[in-house]
Design a protein around this motif. Structure first.
Motif, PDB file in Angstrom:
ATOM      1  N   TYR A 153     -28.634 -39.647  41.348  1.00 38.04           N
ATOM      2  CA  TYR A 153     -27.407 -40.140  40.725  1.00 38.04           C
ATOM      3  C   TYR A 153     -26.205 -39.309  41.178  1.00 38.04           C
ATOM      4  N   ILE A 154     -26.358 -37.987  41.203  1.00 40.07           N
ATOM      5  CA  ILE A 154     -25.274 -37.099  41.659  1.00 40.07           C
ATOM      6  C   ILE A 154     -24.931 -37.386  43.115  1.00 40.07           C
ATOM      7  N   ALA A 155     -25.939 -37.486  43.954  1.00 37.39           N
ATOM      8  CA  ALA A 155     -25.719 -37.739  45.382  1.00 37.39           C
ATOM      9  C   ALA A 155     -25.061 -39.101  45.604  1.00 37.39           C
ATOM     10  N   ASP A 156     -25.545 -40.127  44.889  1.00 39.56           N
ATOM     11  CA  ASP A 156     -24.971 -41.469  45.030  1.00 39.56           C
ATOM     12  C   ASP A 156     -23.521 -41.509  44.566  1.00 39.56           C
ATOM     13  N   THR A 157     -23.214 -40.767  43.489  1.00 37.57           N
ATOM     14  CA  THR A 157     -21.841 -40.730  42.969  1.00 37.57           C
ATOM     15  C   THR A 157     -20.901 -40.073  43.971  1.00 37.57           C
ATOM     16  N   ILE A 158     -21.354 -39.008  44.596  1.00 38.71           N
ATOM     17  CA  ILE A 158     -20.539 -38.334  45.617  1.00 38.71           C
ATOM     18  C   ILE A 158     -20.281 -39.272  46.793  1.00 38.71           C
ATOM     19  N   LEU A 159     -21.333 -39.931  47.272  1.00 43.34           N
ATOM     20  CA  LEU A 159     -21.192 -40.865  48.394  1.00 43.34           C
ATOM     21  C   LEU A 159     -20.271 -42.032  48.036  1.00 43.34           C
ATOM     22  N   SER A 160     -20.419 -42.559  46.828  1.00 43.86           N
ATOM     23  CA  SER A 160     -19.598 -43.684  46.378  1.00 43.86           C
ATOM     24  C   SER A 160     -18.131 -43.292  46.307  1.00 43.86           C
ATOM     25  N   ALA A 161     -17.858 -42.103  45.757  1.00 43.83           N
ATOM     26  CA  ALA A 161     -16.471 -41.631  45.666  1.00 43.83           C
ATOM     27  C   ALA A 161     -15.865 -41.479  47.055  1.00 43.83           C
ATOM     28  N   LYS A 162     -16.645 -40.960  47.977  1.00 42.29           N
ATOM     29  CA  LYS A 162     -16.154 -40.760  49.348  1.00 42.29           C
ATOM     30  C   LYS A 162     -15.900 -42.094  50.047  1.00 42.29           C
ATOM     31  N   GLU A 163     -16.777 -43.071  49.797  1.00 41.49           N
ATOM     32  CA  GLU A 163     -16.654 -44.372  50.454  1.00 41.49           C
ATOM     33  C   GLU A 163     -15.542 -45.236  49.855  1.00 41.49           C
ATOM     34  N   LYS A 164     -15.365 -45.180  48.535  1.00 35.40           N
ATOM     35  CA  LYS A 164     -14.462 -46.106  47.855  1.00 35.40           C
ATOM     36  C   LYS A 164     -13.031 -45.611  47.706  1.00 35.40           C
ATOM     37  N   THR A 165     -12.831 -44.302  47.753  1.00 38.12           N
ATOM     38  CA  THR A 165     -11.470 -43.796  47.569  1.00 38.12           C
ATOM     39  C   THR A 165     -10.799 -43.556  48.918  1.00 38.12           C
ATOM     40  N   HIS A 166      -9.504 -43.721  48.916  1.00 34.62           N
ATOM     41  CA  HIS A 166      -8.693 -43.484  50.111  1.00 34.62           C
ATOM     42  C   HIS A 166      -7.294 -43.093  49.646  1.00 34.62           C
ATOM     43  N   TYR A 167      -6.430 -42.791  50.590  1.00 34.93           N
ATOM     44  CA  TYR A 167      -5.068 -42.427  50.235  1.00 34.93           C
ATOM     45  C   TYR A 167      -4.193 -43.681  50.168  1.00 34.93           C
ATOM     46  N   CYS A 168      -3.396 -43.750  49.125  1.00 35.20           N
ATOM     47  CA  CYS A 168      -2.443 -44.849  48.967  1.00 35.20           C
ATOM     48  C   CYS A 168      -1.515 -44.856  50.184  1.00 35.20           C
ATOM     49  N   PRO A 169      -1.322 -46.002  50.829  1.00 44.86           N
ATOM     50  CA  PRO A 169      -0.459 -46.037  52.014  1.00 44.86           C
ATOM     51  C   PRO A 169       1.017 -45.765  51.711  1.00 44.86           C
ATOM     52  N   VAL A 170       1.391 -45.842  50.436  1.00 44.87           N
ATOM     53  CA  VAL A 170       2.778 -45.596  50.054  1.00 44.87           C
ATOM     54  C   VAL A 170       3.010 -44.122  49.742  1.00 44.87           C
ATOM     55  N   CYS A 171       2.268 -43.593  48.769  1.00 40.11           N
ATOM     56  CA  CYS A 171       2.549 -42.237  48.274  1.00 40.11           C
ATOM     57  C   CYS A 171       1.533 -41.187  48.711  1.00 40.11           C
ATOM     58  N   ARG A 172       0.416 -41.619  49.279  1.00 45.19           N
ATOM     59  CA  ARG A 172      -0.653 -40.717  49.749  1.00 45.19           C
ATOM     60  C   ARG A 172      -1.446 -40.072  48.621  1.00 45.19           C
ATOM     61  N   ASN A 173      -1.376 -40.648  47.416  1.00 46.45           N
ATOM     62  CA  ASN A 173      -2.235 -40.198  46.329  1.00 46.45           C
ATOM     63  C   ASN A 173      -3.600 -40.869  46.507  1.00 46.45           C
ATOM     64  N   ILE A 174      -4.598 -40.377  45.798  1.00 45.67           N
ATOM     65  CA  ILE A 174      -5.937 -40.944  45.888  1.00 45.67           C
ATOM     66  C   ILE A 174      -6.021 -42.216  45.057  1.00 45.67           C
ATOM     67  N   THR A 175      -6.669 -43.243  45.607  1.00 42.03           N
ATOM     68  CA  THR A 175      -6.837 -44.509  44.890  1.00 42.03           C
ATOM     69  C   THR A 175      -8.067 -45.246  45.385  1.00 42.03           C
ATOM     70  N   GLU A 176      -8.542 -46.166  44.572  1.00 40.94           N
ATOM     71  CA  GLU A 176      -9.609 -47.074  44.994  1.00 40.94           C
ATOM     72  C   GLU A 176      -9.025 -48.440  45.327  1.00 40.94           C
ATOM     73  N   ASP A 177      -7.792 -48.678  44.889  1.00 42.01           N
ATOM     74  CA  ASP A 177      -7.134 -49.958  45.134  1.00 42.01           C
ATOM     75  C   ASP A 177      -6.374 -49.912  46.450  1.00 42.01           C
ATOM     76  N   GLU A 178      -5.871 -51.071  46.864  1.00 41.78           N
ATOM     77  CA  GLU A 178      -5.099 -51.117  48.108  1.00 41.78           C
ATOM     78  C   GLU A 178      -3.881 -50.204  48.004  1.00 41.78           C
ATOM     79  N   ILE A 179      -3.179 -50.310  46.862  1.00 43.21           N
ATOM     80  CA  ILE A 179      -2.047 -49.436  46.552  1.00 43.21           C
ATOM     81  C   ILE A 179      -2.313 -48.849  45.174  1.00 43.21           C
TER      82      ILE A 179
END
Length: 198
Positions: free
Chosen positions: A42-68
């Motif tokens: 569960y810990i390993a899957d959560t780490i992988l999921s967070a890494k795969e699903k989060t990215h930087y907002c193209p506007v402000c460069r904060n972390i997000t899972e959404d497009e913006i």
């Protein structure tokens, strides 16, 4: 004590995390070994999921899972004011105050020649692109009150000059309950600069 190769690698992984010393890393490694296979998975899957699903907002460069991110896409936020911070976690700190209703820009560091960090290593170009639209009236520098933070704030303030944007710096000073006796010179100087009428 001599650890097995695999256990040593686990310790090294935890040791590489910010703020984790050798003793804490060893404790964490032992803790992981005490967990069930399902808990570790569960810990390993959560780490992988967070890494795969989060990215930087193209506007402000904060972390997000959404497009913006939620802040940039919120129509109730004041888009004419941008608060510039060093790290995504600084956005959380500012939001907790409940006092700011503008938007943010995350630099992902500060200019530091000693550490080999130049302006091109930060997201300053993205900030300039936002200011160039003409919709931004004020840029608030809320980066850390360190030598690198001050240098970064001054550098960005110079870059903003051609765009007729007001550049301000948050006031720094003494914490509530703090004693003057224990305050350093820079903190006291900033407290004097940021004084207000009562």
């Amino acid at each position: 004590m001599i650890y097995s190769t695999t256990f040593s690698k686990l310790i090294d992984i935890f040791r590489a995390l910010p703020g984790v010393g050798q003793k804490s890393a060893v404790r964490m490694a032992y803790y992981i070994l005490s967990l069930s296979d399902d808990q570790v998975k569960y810990i390993a899957d959560t780490i992988l999921s967070a890494k795969e699903k989060t990215h930087y907002c193209p506007v402000c460069r904060n972390i997000t899972e959404d497009e913006i991110c939620d802040i940039c896409s919120n129509i109730n936020r004041d888009k004419s004011v941008i608060c510039v911070v060093e790290r995504p976690r600084d956005v959380i700190s500012m939001e907790k105050t409940g006092e700011f209703n503008g938007t943010y820009h995350v630099l992902h560091g500060a200019i530091s020649p000693v550490d080999g960090i130049s302006p091109s290593d930060l997201t300053i170009d993205g900030l300039i692109d936002r200011v160039k639209t003409g919709d931004v009236k004020e840029v608030i520098m809320a980066n850390n009150p360190s030598i690198d933070g001050e240098a970064t704030a001054m550098y960005i303030a110079r870059l903003m000059k051609p765009y007729n944007v007001k550049v301000t710096r948050i006031a720094y000073g003494l914490p509530v309950g703090g004693d003057l006796e224990y305050a350093d010179q820079i903190t006291l100087a900033k407290a004097l600069e940021g004084r207000v009428e009562i």
